[in-house]
Design a protein around this motif. Structure first.
Motif, PDB file in Angstrom:
ATOM      1  N   SER A  33      43.625  65.031  33.729  1.00  0.00           N
ATOM      2  CA  SER A  33      43.951  65.150  32.301  1.00  0.00           C
ATOM      3  C   SER A  33      45.316  65.792  32.089  1.00  0.00           C
ATOM      4  O   SER A  33      45.999  65.505  31.102  1.00  0.00           O
ATOM      5  N   GLY A  34      45.739  66.662  33.021  1.00  0.00           N
ATOM      6  CA  GLY A  34      47.064  67.276  32.886  1.00  0.00           C
ATOM      7  C   GLY A  34      48.155  66.221  32.847  1.00  0.00           C
ATOM      8  O   GLY A  34      49.174  66.387  32.163  1.00  0.00           O
ATOM      9  N   TYR A  37      48.969  65.156  29.357  1.00  0.00           N
ATOM     10  CA  TYR A  37      49.825  66.089  28.615  1.00  0.00           C
ATOM     11  C   TYR A  37      51.257  66.019  29.141  1.00  0.00           C
ATOM     12  O   TYR A  37      52.223  66.104  28.376  1.00  0.00           O
ATOM     13  N   ARG A  38      51.395  65.843  30.453  1.00  0.00           N
ATOM     14  CA  ARG A  38      52.740  65.701  31.028  1.00  0.00           C
ATOM     15  C   ARG A  38      53.404  64.416  30.524  1.00  0.00           C
ATOM     16  O   ARG A  38      54.588  64.409  30.177  1.00  0.00           O
ATOM     17  N   SER A  94      52.672  72.143  28.698  1.00  0.00           N
ATOM     18  CA  SER A  94      52.030  73.358  28.191  1.00  0.00           C
ATOM     19  C   SER A  94      52.345  73.527  26.696  1.00  0.00           C
ATOM     20  O   SER A  94      51.482  73.950  25.918  1.00  0.00           O
ATOM     21  N   ALA A  97      50.443  70.849  24.673  1.00  0.00           N
ATOM     22  CA  ALA A  97      48.994  71.062  24.791  1.00  0.00           C
ATOM     23  C   ALA A  97      48.486  72.147  23.843  1.00  0.00           C
ATOM     24  O   ALA A  97      47.287  72.290  23.643  1.00  0.00           O
ATOM     25  N   ARG A 103      45.869  67.349  21.055  1.00  0.00           N
ATOM     26  CA  ARG A 103      44.622  67.383  21.835  1.00  0.00           C
ATOM     27  C   ARG A 103      43.629  66.357  21.267  1.00  0.00           C
ATOM     28  O   ARG A 103      42.957  65.656  22.006  1.00  0.00           O
ATOM     29  N   GLY A 123      41.200  69.679  34.627  1.00  0.00           N
ATOM     30  CA  GLY A 123      42.052  70.101  33.514  1.00  0.00           C
ATOM     31  C   GLY A 123      41.819  71.539  33.123  1.00  0.00           C
ATOM     32  O   GLY A 123      41.638  72.415  33.983  1.00  0.00           O
ATOM     33  N   ARG A 124      41.834  71.791  31.803  1.00  0.00           N
ATOM     34  CA  ARG A 124      41.629  73.149  31.289  1.00  0.00           C
ATOM     35  C   ARG A 124      40.384  73.220  30.409  1.00  0.00           C
ATOM     36  O   ARG A 124      39.769  74.267  30.295  1.00  0.00           O
ATOM     37  N   ASP A 125      40.062  72.092  29.769  1.00  0.00           N
ATOM     38  CA  ASP A 125      38.970  72.088  28.788  1.00  0.00           C
ATOM     39  C   ASP A 125      37.988  70.944  29.051  1.00  0.00           C
ATOM     40  O   ASP A 125      37.367  70.434  28.119  1.00  0.00           O
ATOM     41  N   MET A 126      37.876  70.524  30.311  1.00  0.00           N
ATOM     42  CA  MET A 126      36.961  69.418  30.621  1.00  0.00           C
ATOM     43  C   MET A 126      35.525  69.829  30.300  1.00  0.00           C
ATOM     44  O   MET A 126      34.774  69.084  29.674  1.00  0.00           O
ATOM     45  N   ARG A 174      53.040  80.106  32.866  1.00  0.00           N
ATOM     46  CA  ARG A 174      52.174  79.015  32.396  1.00  0.00           C
ATOM     47  C   ARG A 174      50.723  79.500  32.267  1.00  0.00           C
ATOM     48  O   ARG A 174      50.030  79.143  31.322  1.00  0.00           O
ATOM     49  N   ASP A 178      48.632  79.338  28.848  1.00  0.00           N
ATOM     50  CA  ASP A 178      47.381  78.565  28.768  1.00  0.00           C
ATOM     51  C   ASP A 178      46.181  79.454  28.385  1.00  0.00           C
ATOM     52  O   ASP A 178      45.256  79.004  27.722  1.00  0.00           O
ATOM     53  N   ARG A 181      46.582  80.869  24.334  1.00  0.00           N
ATOM     54  CA  ARG A 181      46.733  80.001  23.165  1.00  0.00           C
ATOM     55  C   ARG A 181      45.418  79.947  22.370  1.00  0.00           C
ATOM     56  O   ARG A 181      44.322  79.996  22.946  1.00  0.00           O
TER      57      ARG A 181
END
Ligand code: C5P
Length: 217
Positions: A33-34, A37-38, A94, A97, A103, A123-126, A174, A178, A181
């Motif tokens: 998923s990153g 965003y990239r 970042s 995101a 999102r 990812g971060r929020d999977m 980073r 992350d 936020r």
């Protein structure tokens, strides 16, 4: 319950490598998923759109002309596999995101990666947002120092110079961005298992994920 293994964690924790190997071992699909965003950050940059311009970046994210083909990633017909891995685009990812509309624009696209076989998503929020019904949720991490060392070795930077100090500082910056936020902050969920890879090999880490999966409901 969804046939999903959600792997969340900070940057350079090895999520991508682990997730891809677990997916291959199980014969499941894989979502990085990153990379979305990239790609969004790179696409905005290519269109001279400021990363803080929420409405304009979200509009681009909703129509992202991106394609994943095997190990390569394409944007607007160009191979951007390397380009999206730069530190600058990482910071851009970042930045975009943080924006709720971005999102939301990427949410369904991520869910579309789920196949009947199953999906390993990193990812971060999977586990919190994209696949809250995931069968197995893991928070994969390692100390900032170890993550910086791994990244430096990957790109051939000596561990005792200014370039290494910069890599470490970028990783810490980073992480802080992350975690702090307000929208989808990086966090370990109460129902996620903690996997610290600081002193584990890739093989041991993959095996631990597979063992947890076999034992999961
Ligand atoms: O995982 P990777 O380092 O490629 O992600 C780049 C950036 O994208 C992260 O620093 C994070 O801010 C953002 N991201 C996110 N949610 C995800 C995946 C990545 O916010 N699910």
């Amino acid at each position: 319950m969804q046939k999903v293994i959600a792997l969340d964690g900070p940057s350079a924790s090895g999520k991508g490598t682990i997730a891809a190997r677990v997916a291959a071992a199980l014969g499941w699909a894989y979502l990085d998923s990153g990379a979305l965003y990239r790609l969004t950050a790179l696409h905005a940059q290519n269109h001279n759109i400021d990363w803080a311009n929420e409405a304009a970046v979200a509009a681009l994210a909703a129509e992202l002309p991106a394609e994943f083909r095997g190990q390569t990633v394409w944007l607007d017909g160009q191979d951007v596999t390397q380009a999206i891995r730069s530190e600058r685009i990482g910071m851009g990812a970042s930045a975009v995101a943080k924006l709720l509309a971005v999102r939301q624009a990427l949410l369904q696209r991520q869910r579309n990666f789920l196949t009947a076989q199953g999906l390993v998503a990193d990812g971060r929020d999977m586990g919190s947002t994209v696949f809250p019904e995931a069968q197995l949720k893991i928070f994969l991490t390692a100390s900032a120092q170890i993550r910086a060392e791994r990244r430096a070795k990957q790109i051939g930077v000596p561990l005792d110079g200014a370039a290494f100090a910069q890599i470490l500082a970028d990783i810490q910056a980073r992480d802080a961005a992350d975690r702090s936020r307000p929208v989808a902050p990086l966090q370990q969920l109460p129902d996620a298992k903690l996997l610290d890879t600081s002193h584990r090999s890739i093989e041991e880490t993959v095996q631990q994920v597979l063992d947890w999966y076999q034992a999961s409901p």
